[in-house]
Design an enzyme around this catalytic site. Sequence first.
Site, PDB file in Angstrom:
ATOM      1  N   MET A  32      -8.125  -3.004  -6.361  1.00 17.20           N
ATOM      2  CA  MET A  32      -9.139  -3.981  -6.803  1.00 17.20           C
ATOM      3  C   MET A  32     -10.280  -4.026  -5.793  1.00 17.20           C
ATOM      4  O   MET A  32     -11.052  -4.986  -5.757  1.00 17.20           O
ATOM      5  CB  MET A  32      -8.502  -5.351  -6.980  1.00 17.20           C
ATOM      6  CG  MET A  32      -7.443  -5.337  -8.090  1.00 17.20           C
ATOM      7  SD  MET A  32      -7.176  -6.919  -8.868  1.00 17.20           S
ATOM      8  CE  MET A  32      -6.684  -7.915  -7.493  1.00 17.20           C
ATOM      9  N   HIS A  39      -5.067   0.127   2.082  1.00 18.95           N
ATOM     10  CA  HIS A  39      -5.495   1.038   1.006  1.00 18.95           C
ATOM     11  C   HIS A  39      -5.708   2.452   1.562  1.00 18.95           C
ATOM     12  O   HIS A  39      -5.396   3.439   0.899  1.00 18.95           O
ATOM     13  CB  HIS A  39      -6.807   0.559   0.377  1.00 18.95           C
ATOM     14  CG  HIS A  39      -6.721  -0.784  -0.280  1.00 18.95           C
ATOM     15  ND1 HIS A  39      -7.287  -1.909   0.247  1.00 18.95           N
ATOM     16  CD2 HIS A  39      -6.128  -1.168  -1.443  1.00 18.95           C
ATOM     17  CE1 HIS A  39      -7.061  -2.934  -0.547  1.00 18.95           C
ATOM     18  NE2 HIS A  39      -6.356  -2.515  -1.583  1.00 18.95           N
ATOM     19  N   SER A 188      -6.762  -7.956   1.139  1.00 26.56           N
ATOM     20  CA  SER A 188      -8.177  -8.285   0.923  1.00 26.56           C
ATOM     21  C   SER A 188      -8.383  -9.793   1.036  1.00 26.56           C
ATOM     22  O   SER A 188      -9.464 -10.260   1.377  1.00 26.56           O
ATOM     23  CB  SER A 188      -8.621  -7.810  -0.460  1.00 26.56           C
ATOM     24  OG  SER A 188      -8.332  -6.434  -0.595  1.00 26.56           O
TER      25      SER A 188
HETATM   26  O1  PAF Z   1      -2.392  -4.221  -6.403  1.00 27.72           O
HETATM   27  C1  PAF Z   1      -3.532  -4.303  -6.908  1.00 27.72           C
HETATM   28  O2  PAF Z   1      -4.547  -4.210  -6.240  1.00 27.72           O
HETATM   29  C2  PAF Z   1      -3.655  -4.525  -8.408  1.00 27.72           C
HETATM   30  O3  PAF Z   1      -2.659  -5.364  -8.877  1.00 27.72           O
HETATM   31  C3  PAF Z   1      -3.690  -3.211  -9.220  1.00 27.72           C
HETATM   32  C4  PAF Z   1      -2.392  -2.456  -9.092  1.00 27.72           C
HETATM   33  C5  PAF Z   1      -4.845  -2.354  -8.743  1.00 27.72           C
HETATM   34  C6  PAF Z   1      -3.910  -3.528 -10.708  1.00 27.72           C
HETATM   35  O4  PAF Z   1      -5.107  -4.193 -10.924  1.00 27.72           O
END
Ligand code: PAF
Length: 286
Positions: A32, A39, A188
């Site tokens: 997201m 990430h 985040s």
């Molecule tokens: O973990 C996340 O950031 C969200 O839940 C995902 C897997 C991108 C789905 O929107």
Amino acid sequence: MPLETLTTIPELRERLLPARRAGKSVGLVPTMGYLHRGHAALVDRARADNDVVVTSVFVNPLQFGPNEDFARYPRDLDADRRLLAAHGADIVFAPSVEEMYPRPIVTHVEVESLSGRMEGERRPGHFRGVATVVGKLFNIAQPDRAYFGEKDYQQLQVIRRMVADLSFPLEIVGVPTVRDVDGVALSSRNVYLSPAERAAAPVLGRSLAAAADAIAAGAVDPRDIEAAIRGVLAAEPLAEPDLVAVAAADTLEPVDPKAPPPAIALMIAVRIGHTRLIDQRVVAVP
Ligand code: PAF
């Protein structure tokens, strides 16, 4: 190759077609956005495993409840692009809400029982929204592998079950939680914390460590394990536990002390001020 930014479904499909025809593997990292080192670890792993790495950046309205932080969820695509370029991603797929949901969506993926428990009980509809968007992203990018953080442990299990039940032809790779030096899981949402709240946040990791110690010392009754977590959280005035869950790590079924599972998942959600932080730990039963 420089990072490409694509915003429509046909563009992404067209871009990936020659690679797929040439037998190249595609790794997808769904996010997201507002990317951090957690990430980056997913992207690094995808880069090591695949020929083409796609990261999606999409704040998915379907998985936010009416009183949750969809509107104020942090967004910074330029910073995300810099991190992705530095970690060697090939493509960032950043669609608008209209591109993903051009009309109100009436088709959903519901991973029954798993979605309704624990975090799902606190956030009704959340995992339905997650499973639906992740299933949609899988259909759009058709990856060979997709990468998810273990921090969202229940989410990872929901997605694994969806993939197994609906025979999605891909591998789900779980990547360990990345932490700051003081043990706070990267998220985040950490950006919402005031300095005093940030200073209180390590209590989540400490509470899980106390439970892990209890399990190592022979505790298998979920009530004792939960008490170990709550005891540590209670000592931090800024921390308000919202969820303390203890479950079998592979199935997320309740732990039966008479027949304990090989590993126990500890999952917590704690409000620090207005921010709801989550953390998790999987502990082997000795
Ligand atoms: O973990 C996340 O950031 C969200 O839940 C995902 C897997 C991108 C789905 O929107």
